[in-house]
Design a protein around this motif. Sequence first.
Motif, PDB file in Angstrom:
ATOM      1  N   GLY A  37       0.819  -1.213   0.000  1.00  0.00           N
ATOM      2  CA  GLY A  37       0.000   0.000   0.000  1.00  0.00           C
ATOM      3  C   GLY A  37       0.850   1.259   0.000  1.00  0.00           C
ATOM      4  N   ASN A  38       1.914   1.269   0.815  1.00  0.00           N
ATOM      5  CA  ASN A  38       2.805   2.418   0.844  1.00  0.00           C
ATOM      6  C   ASN A  38       3.476   2.629  -0.514  1.00  0.00           C
ATOM      7  OD1 ASN A  38       2.362   3.005   3.567  1.00  0.00           O
ATOM      8  ND2 ASN A  38       4.529   3.422   3.928  1.00  0.00           N
ATOM      9  N   GLY A  39       3.848   1.531  -1.145  1.00  0.00           N
ATOM     10  CA  GLY A  39       4.464   1.645  -2.461  1.00  0.00           C
ATOM     11  C   GLY A  39       3.516   2.264  -3.468  1.00  0.00           C
ATOM     12  N   MET A  40       2.236   1.883  -3.399  1.00  0.00           N
ATOM     13  CA  MET A  40       1.236   2.454  -4.299  1.00  0.00           C
ATOM     14  C   MET A  40       1.032   3.944  -4.042  1.00  0.00           C
ATOM     15  SD  MET A  40       0.141   0.053  -6.329  1.00  0.00           S
ATOM     16  CE  MET A  40      -0.020  -1.722  -6.477  1.00  0.00           C
ATOM     17  N   ILE A  41       1.055   4.341  -2.771  1.00  0.00           N
ATOM     18  CA  ILE A  41       0.895   5.755  -2.430  1.00  0.00           C
ATOM     19  C   ILE A  41       2.065   6.572  -2.957  1.00  0.00           C
ATOM     20  CG2 ILE A  41       0.865   7.392  -0.501  1.00  0.00           C
ATOM     21  CD1 ILE A  41      -0.749   5.285   1.057  1.00  0.00           C
ATOM     22  N   VAL A  42       3.271   6.052  -2.791  1.00  0.00           N
ATOM     23  CA  VAL A  42       4.449   6.732  -3.335  1.00  0.00           C
ATOM     24  C   VAL A  42       4.321   6.882  -4.849  1.00  0.00           C
ATOM     25  CG1 VAL A  42       6.924   6.545  -3.739  1.00  0.00           C
ATOM     26  CG2 VAL A  42       6.019   6.009  -1.509  1.00  0.00           C
ATOM     27  N   GLY A  96      27.674   0.700  -7.617  1.00  0.00           N
ATOM     28  CA  GLY A  96      28.022   1.490  -6.442  1.00  0.00           C
ATOM     29  C   GLY A  96      27.129   1.112  -5.280  1.00  0.00           C
ATOM     30  N   GLU A  97      27.372   1.726  -4.140  1.00  0.00           N
ATOM     31  CA  GLU A  97      26.603   1.433  -2.935  1.00  0.00           C
ATOM     32  C   GLU A  97      25.375   2.320  -2.845  1.00  0.00           C
ATOM     33  OE1 GLU A  97      28.099   0.078   0.344  1.00  0.00           O
ATOM     34  OE2 GLU A  97      29.762  -0.920  -0.595  1.00  0.00           O
ATOM     35  N   ALA A  98      24.226   1.740  -2.560  1.00  0.00           N
ATOM     36  CA  ALA A  98      22.992   2.522  -2.411  1.00  0.00           C
ATOM     37  C   ALA A  98      22.994   3.223  -1.059  1.00  0.00           C
ATOM     38  CB  ALA A  98      21.764   1.609  -2.519  1.00  0.00           C
ATOM     39  N   GLY A  99      22.488   4.472  -1.054  1.00  0.00           N
ATOM     40  CA  GLY A  99      22.439   5.221   0.194  1.00  0.00           C
ATOM     41  C   GLY A  99      21.345   4.715   1.120  1.00  0.00           C
ATOM     42  N   GLU A 100      21.550   4.982   2.402  1.00  0.00           N
ATOM     43  CA  GLU A 100      20.542   4.586   3.392  1.00  0.00           C
ATOM     44  C   GLU A 100      19.320   5.492   3.294  1.00  0.00           C
ATOM     45  OE1 GLU A 100      22.445   1.381   4.830  1.00  0.00           O
ATOM     46  OE2 GLU A 100      20.597   2.142   5.673  1.00  0.00           O
ATOM     47  N   LEU A 101      18.137   4.949   3.508  1.00  0.00           N
ATOM     48  CA  LEU A 101      16.901   5.711   3.483  1.00  0.00           C
ATOM     49  C   LEU A 101      16.260   5.713   4.876  1.00  0.00           C
ATOM     50  CD1 LEU A 101      15.408   4.434   0.129  1.00  0.00           C
ATOM     51  CD2 LEU A 101      16.275   6.716   0.597  1.00  0.00           C
ATOM     52  N   PRO A 102      15.425   6.716   5.161  1.00  0.00           N
ATOM     53  CA  PRO A 102      14.787   6.771   6.482  1.00  0.00           C
ATOM     54  C   PRO A 102      13.989   5.502   6.780  1.00  0.00           C
ATOM     55  CG  PRO A 102      14.443   8.803   5.282  1.00  0.00           C
ATOM     56  CD  PRO A 102      15.055   7.836   4.315  1.00  0.00           C
ATOM     57  N   GLU A 103      13.867   5.171   8.066  1.00  0.00           N
ATOM     58  CA  GLU A 103      13.151   3.963   8.471  1.00  0.00           C
ATOM     59  C   GLU A 103      11.711   4.291   8.881  1.00  0.00           C
ATOM     60  OE1 GLU A 103      15.378   2.107  11.518  1.00  0.00           O
ATOM     61  OE2 GLU A 103      17.101   1.654  10.235  1.00  0.00           O
ATOM     62  N   VAL A 104      10.951   3.245   9.083  1.00  0.00           N
ATOM     63  CA  VAL A 104       9.566   3.303   9.555  1.00  0.00           C
ATOM     64  C   VAL A 104       8.727   4.293   8.737  1.00  0.00           C
ATOM     65  CG1 VAL A 104       8.096   3.390  11.585  1.00  0.00           C
ATOM     66  CG2 VAL A 104      10.537   2.898  11.856  1.00  0.00           C
ATOM     67  N   PRO A 105       8.501   4.029   7.465  1.00  0.00           N
ATOM     68  CA  PRO A 105       7.670   4.924   6.660  1.00  0.00           C
ATOM     69  C   PRO A 105       6.199   4.803   7.021  1.00  0.00           C
ATOM     70  CG  PRO A 105       8.256   2.987   5.385  1.00  0.00           C
ATOM     71  CD  PRO A 105       8.998   2.885   6.690  1.00  0.00           C
ATOM     72  N   THR A 106       5.482   5.911   6.959  1.00  0.00           N
ATOM     73  CA  THR A 106       4.034   5.929   7.168  1.00  0.00           C
ATOM     74  C   THR A 106       3.372   6.280   5.840  1.00  0.00           C
ATOM     75  OG1 THR A 106       4.016   8.274   7.730  1.00  0.00           O
ATOM     76  CG2 THR A 106       4.379   6.703   9.536  1.00  0.00           C
ATOM     77  N   THR A 107       2.043   6.175   5.786  1.00  0.00           N
ATOM     78  CA  THR A 107       1.355   6.549   4.549  1.00  0.00           C
ATOM     79  C   THR A 107       1.536   8.042   4.267  1.00  0.00           C
ATOM     80  OG1 THR A 107      -0.688   6.811   5.836  1.00  0.00           O
ATOM     81  CG2 THR A 107      -0.357   4.714   4.704  1.00  0.00           C
ATOM     82  N   ALA A 108       1.572   8.849   5.329  1.00  0.00           N
ATOM     83  CA  ALA A 108       1.773  10.288   5.143  1.00  0.00           C
ATOM     84  C   ALA A 108       3.162  10.576   4.593  1.00  0.00           C
ATOM     85  CB  ALA A 108       1.563  11.028   6.468  1.00  0.00           C
ATOM     86  N   SER A 109       4.168   9.904   5.125  1.00  0.00           N
ATOM     87  CA  SER A 109       5.533  10.129   4.634  1.00  0.00           C
ATOM     88  C   SER A 109       5.684   9.600   3.218  1.00  0.00           C
ATOM     89  CB  SER A 109       6.549   9.456   5.563  1.00  0.00           C
ATOM     90  OG  SER A 109       6.525   8.050   5.421  1.00  0.00           O
TER      91      SER A 109
END
Length: 205
Positions: A37-42, A96-109
Motif C-alpha cells: 500500500g505504501n508503495g502504491m501511495i508513493v 556502487g553502494e545505495a544510500g541509506e533511506l529513512p526507516e519506519v515509513p508511514t502513509t503520510a511520509s
Amino acid sequence: MTLTTWLAVVTICTLGAMSPGPSLALVLKQTLAGGRGNGMIVAASHGIGIGLYAFLSIIGLAAVITTSPALFAALQWGGAAYLAWLGFKGLTARKGEAGELPEVPTTASAARDGFMLAFLNPKVAVFFIALFSQVVGPDTPLMAKLAYAATAMVIDIGWYMIVAWLFSSPRLLASLKRNVVWLERFFGVLLIALAGRLVAGILKA
C-alpha cells in the motif's frame, strides 16, 4: 498533436520513468518497509508531482517560444544534448553502494516523499524542457499541453505501481540490485538513440 508525436512522448517518458534512480529506490524502500500500500501511495504522489512539473515546464516553454525563437532553437539542441548525456551516463554506469533511506515509513511520509522527490528535483525540469522543446510549438493548444502532461503523469504512476506490486518480495529486490547496472546501460543505449533521432529531426526542419 499527432499520433507519432504523442508516441514519441510516451516512449521518452516511459524510458525516463523506468531508468533506475532515486525514485525507484524510494518506491522499493517504501514498499518493502511499509507494505504494498505504501508503495502504491508513493507511486501515485510521485506521478502527481511529475504531471504538475510537466505542465509547468510546458507553460514556461510556451512563453519562451513566443518571445525568442533563437532561444527555442538553443533549447532544442540543448534538449537533445541532455538526453544524449543521460544516455551516456547510463551506458557508462558502474556498480556502487545505495544510500541509506529513512526507516519506519508511514502513509503520510510515503505521499509526501513521493511528491517532493519528483517536484523538487531540478533534473525533472531539465528533462521535461529537453523533451517538450521538441514537441510544443507556439500554436500548440491548451488541451494538447494538458494531454502531454497527463501522459507523463499516467506513465509515471503506472510504472511505479507496477514496481510496487511486483517487487514487494525481498527476493525480487535482491535480483534487481544485482542487475541494476545492466538496466542502466540498456536504457542508456535507447536514450542515445532517441537523442540521435531528435537531432535528425532538427537538422531536417
